[in-house]
Design a protein around this motif. Structure first.
Motif, PDB file in Angstrom:
ATOM      1  N   GLU A   1      32.509  22.788  31.892  1.00  0.00           N
ATOM      2  CA  GLU A   1      31.600  23.942  31.809  1.00  0.00           C
ATOM      3  C   GLU A   1      31.500  24.629  33.162  1.00  0.00           C
ATOM      4  N   GLU A   2      31.430  23.796  34.199  1.00  0.00           N
ATOM      5  CA  GLU A   2      31.322  24.310  35.564  1.00  0.00           C
ATOM      6  C   GLU A   2      32.578  25.111  35.924  1.00  0.00           C
ATOM      7  N   GLY A   3      33.732  24.601  35.490  1.00  0.00           N
ATOM      8  CA  GLY A   3      34.990  25.291  35.760  1.00  0.00           C
ATOM      9  C   GLY A   3      35.068  26.619  35.031  1.00  0.00           C
ATOM     10  N   LEU A   4      34.586  26.615  33.795  1.00  0.00           N
ATOM     11  CA  LEU A   4      34.579  27.826  32.978  1.00  0.00           C
ATOM     12  C   LEU A   4      33.676  28.880  33.614  1.00  0.00           C
ATOM     13  N   ALA A   5      32.527  28.407  34.128  1.00  0.00           N
ATOM     14  CA  ALA A   5      31.593  29.319  34.790  1.00  0.00           C
ATOM     15  C   ALA A   5      32.248  29.937  36.023  1.00  0.00           C
ATOM     16  N   GLU A   6      32.939  29.109  36.795  1.00  0.00           N
ATOM     17  CA  GLU A   6      33.611  29.592  38.001  1.00  0.00           C
ATOM     18  C   GLU A   6      34.688  30.613  37.642  1.00  0.00           C
ATOM     19  N   LEU A   7      35.444  30.330  36.569  1.00  0.00           N
ATOM     20  CA  LEU A   7      36.497  31.246  36.122  1.00  0.00           C
ATOM     21  C   LEU A   7      35.915  32.595  35.738  1.00  0.00           C
ATOM     22  N   ARG A   8      34.849  32.578  34.971  1.00  0.00           N
ATOM     23  CA  ARG A   8      34.229  33.831  34.509  1.00  0.00           C
ATOM     24  C   ARG A   8      33.629  34.604  35.668  1.00  0.00           C
ATOM     25  N   HIS A   9      33.059  33.872  36.581  1.00  0.00           N
ATOM     26  CA  HIS A   9      32.493  34.510  37.778  1.00  0.00           C
ATOM     27  C   HIS A   9      33.587  35.243  38.546  1.00  0.00           C
ATOM     28  N   TRP A  10      34.687  34.542  38.766  1.00  0.00           N
ATOM     29  CA  TRP A  10      35.817  35.122  39.506  1.00  0.00           C
ATOM     30  C   TRP A  10      36.395  36.338  38.781  1.00  0.00           C
ATOM     31  N   LEU A  11      36.499  36.222  37.468  1.00  0.00           N
ATOM     32  CA  LEU A  11      37.133  37.268  36.664  1.00  0.00           C
ATOM     33  C   LEU A  11      36.523  38.642  36.872  1.00  0.00           C
ATOM     34  N   VAL A  12      35.199  38.713  36.790  1.00  0.00           N
ATOM     35  CA  VAL A  12      34.602  40.051  36.823  1.00  0.00           C
ATOM     36  C   VAL A  12      33.660  40.315  37.992  1.00  0.00           C
ATOM     37  N   GLU A  13      33.318  39.252  38.727  1.00  0.00           N
ATOM     38  CA  GLU A  13      32.342  39.477  39.801  1.00  0.00           C
ATOM     39  C   GLU A  13      32.935  39.456  41.199  1.00  0.00           C
ATOM     40  N   VAL A  14      34.106  38.854  41.350  1.00  0.00           N
ATOM     41  CA  VAL A  14      34.720  38.784  42.674  1.00  0.00           C
ATOM     42  C   VAL A  14      35.721  39.933  42.825  1.00  0.00           C
ATOM     43  N   ALA A  15      35.574  40.672  43.907  1.00  0.00           N
ATOM     44  CA  ALA A  15      36.457  41.821  44.131  1.00  0.00           C
ATOM     45  C   ALA A  15      37.903  41.364  44.257  1.00  0.00           C
TER      46      ALA A  15
ATOM     47  N   ARG B   1      36.208  45.561  29.736  1.00  0.00           N
ATOM     48  CA  ARG B   1      36.354  47.012  29.867  1.00  0.00           C
ATOM     49  C   ARG B   1      35.817  47.473  31.230  1.00  0.00           C
ATOM     50  N   GLY B   2      34.689  46.913  31.635  1.00  0.00           N
ATOM     51  CA  GLY B   2      34.110  47.247  32.937  1.00  0.00           C
ATOM     52  C   GLY B   2      35.090  46.944  34.060  1.00  0.00           C
ATOM     53  N   TYR B   3      35.722  45.801  33.985  1.00  0.00           N
ATOM     54  CA  TYR B   3      36.703  45.415  34.995  1.00  0.00           C
ATOM     55  C   TYR B   3      37.823  46.446  35.078  1.00  0.00           C
ATOM     56  N   LEU B   4      38.360  46.826  33.933  1.00  0.00           N
ATOM     57  CA  LEU B   4      39.484  47.767  33.898  1.00  0.00           C
ATOM     58  C   LEU B   4      39.062  49.160  34.381  1.00  0.00           C
ATOM     59  N   GLU B   5      37.847  49.546  34.023  1.00  0.00           N
ATOM     60  CA  GLU B   5      37.360  50.855  34.477  1.00  0.00           C
ATOM     61  C   GLU B   5      37.187  50.881  35.988  1.00  0.00           C
ATOM     62  N   ARG B   6      36.743  49.773  36.521  1.00  0.00           N
ATOM     63  CA  ARG B   6      36.602  49.695  37.977  1.00  0.00           C
ATOM     64  C   ARG B   6      37.965  49.797  38.656  1.00  0.00           C
ATOM     65  N   LEU B   7      38.979  49.176  38.050  1.00  0.00           N
ATOM     66  CA  LEU B   7      40.342  49.290  38.589  1.00  0.00           C
ATOM     67  C   LEU B   7      40.793  50.751  38.610  1.00  0.00           C
ATOM     68  N   ALA B   8      40.486  51.463  37.536  1.00  0.00           N
ATOM     69  CA  ALA B   8      40.864  52.886  37.464  1.00  0.00           C
ATOM     70  C   ALA B   8      40.177  53.670  38.570  1.00  0.00           C
ATOM     71  N   GLN B   9      38.885  53.409  38.746  1.00  0.00           N
ATOM     72  CA  GLN B   9      38.134  54.108  39.791  1.00  0.00           C
ATOM     73  C   GLN B   9      38.719  53.833  41.174  1.00  0.00           C
ATOM     74  N   GLN B  10      39.033  52.570  41.405  1.00  0.00           N
ATOM     75  CA  GLN B  10      39.620  52.200  42.696  1.00  0.00           C
ATOM     76  C   GLN B  10      40.924  52.937  42.946  1.00  0.00           C
ATOM     77  N   ALA B  11      41.744  53.034  41.899  1.00  0.00           N
ATOM     78  CA  ALA B  11      43.035  53.709  42.022  1.00  0.00           C
ATOM     79  C   ALA B  11      42.830  55.189  42.350  1.00  0.00           C
ATOM     80  N   VAL B  12      41.858  55.801  41.700  1.00  0.00           N
ATOM     81  CA  VAL B  12      41.550  57.209  41.974  1.00  0.00           C
ATOM     82  C   VAL B  12      41.131  57.366  43.433  1.00  0.00           C
TER      83      VAL B  12
END
Lengths: 184, 184
Positions: free
Chosen positions: A70-84, B109-120
């Motif tokens: 669960e902890e790994g899944l949380a880390e993955l999801r965090h990285w996916l959309v919250e880490v630049a 979708r938010g992630y992908l939209e942010r990528l588009a914005q960054q590219a612009v």
DNA sequence: CTGAACATGTAACACGTTACATGATTGA
DNA sequence: TCAATCATGTAACGTGTTACATGTTCAG
């Protein structure tokens, strides 16, 4: 530090051994995030120690099957959309372009034409992949695979167009220089 | 091993100190081949020891001015057109796409939209650079700079188009799912 | 006279690659 | 039985990042 997230991502689809993951890295992830055996086993050990994955069974030949926690899944999801995403911009091919004035126009044009050819080749490879994997698997999984593939297709097309355009510009300069020389 | 070639390339335009080169890395080469101070000084030392560059003068404050040698120039030219560019394909941004099924469609979708914005944003930056450097410098030097800039413009445009297309696909799936849910 | 800019260097650590090392199981 | 494949691990080395460390010169 994305090898860790690549491993977590693969394990999010189901349990697997280091050996299994390695195959996936070599086949499907090779174009995006290559990893060596040495690196992967090390990372799995670290992930297990930190509780992001866990060994669920030990099979024959010392096989260890890992499962994401669960902890790994949380880390993955965090990285996916919250880490630049850190755009690793090192580009060998483009670096050379900056110094292309150090060789004659003919050699420079040759370099650019080879880039165009390579892009065409890669584009064709990807088209082949697309043909071979049409409409299999579920909705979301399939869609994101498609989206990644489309990225490759578009990028290789853009690279080809650019390289051809650049080679033509160099050729035009060559012509101009040749005209000059003839006029003297 | 391209930091070495980046340094040789910069020195092929004329002698400079480590400090000078560092400025160039930070300003003009940052988008293509970033380098840190620590790395650069180390590499210059090694290049000097191997005879690819040489110290031509020692100025105030311990400044050492380096000049490329014939041997260095030969190595640079060799690398430019004879060594196969190793396409470093690690792509953090695309790796995430593969695992995007782990978050809900809205977040994806938010992630992908942010990528588009960054590219612009990047595209606009590059357009700004192009405006500010119009027609200065000599033929060849200027041309290759232009060609590199054009690469950036085309790639950021392609990235924007792709990201917008991908976000739209995810949105379509969301609609579909929502319709389903309403029908039940 | 003081702070900004010039100027170089080293150490510790993280990450990645290549090579070495070992052994178990399965199928022909 | 023997070669291919499965399966893991470690060591050495190269490259890259961050932080520390030091000193000089110039302009206001």
């Amino acid at each position: 530090m994305s090898l860790r997230h690549a491993a977590l991502g693969l394990l999010s689809a189901g349990p697997a051994s280091g050996y299994d993951l390695l195959k996936t890295f070599e086949i499907s992830l090779a174009e995006v995030w290559p990893a060596t055996q040495s690196q992967l086993y090390g990372e799995l050990g670290r992930l297990a120690k930190e509780g992001l994955v866990r060994v669920v069974s030990e099979g024959p030949r010392g096989r260890k099957e890992y499962e994401i926690t669960e902890e790994g899944l949380a880390e993955l999801r965090h990285w996916l959309v919250e880490v630049a995403p850190n755009l690793s911009r090192r580009n060998d091919m483009l670096l050379r372009v900056f110094f292309l004035d150090q060789v004659d126009a003919d050699a420079a044009r040759g370099y650019l034409e080879r880039l165009a050819q390579q892009a065409v080749h890669e584009h064709d490879q990807l088209r082949g992949v697309r043909e071979s994997v049409i409409s299999q698997g579920d909705d979301a999984l399939r869609m994101y695979g498609d989206i990644a593939l489309e990225w490759g297709l578009r990028l290789t097309a853009a690279q080809r167009d650019w390289a051809e355009w650049a080679a033509a510009r160099v050729a035009a300069l060559e012509q101009q220089k040749a005209g000059h020389a003839a006029a003297e």
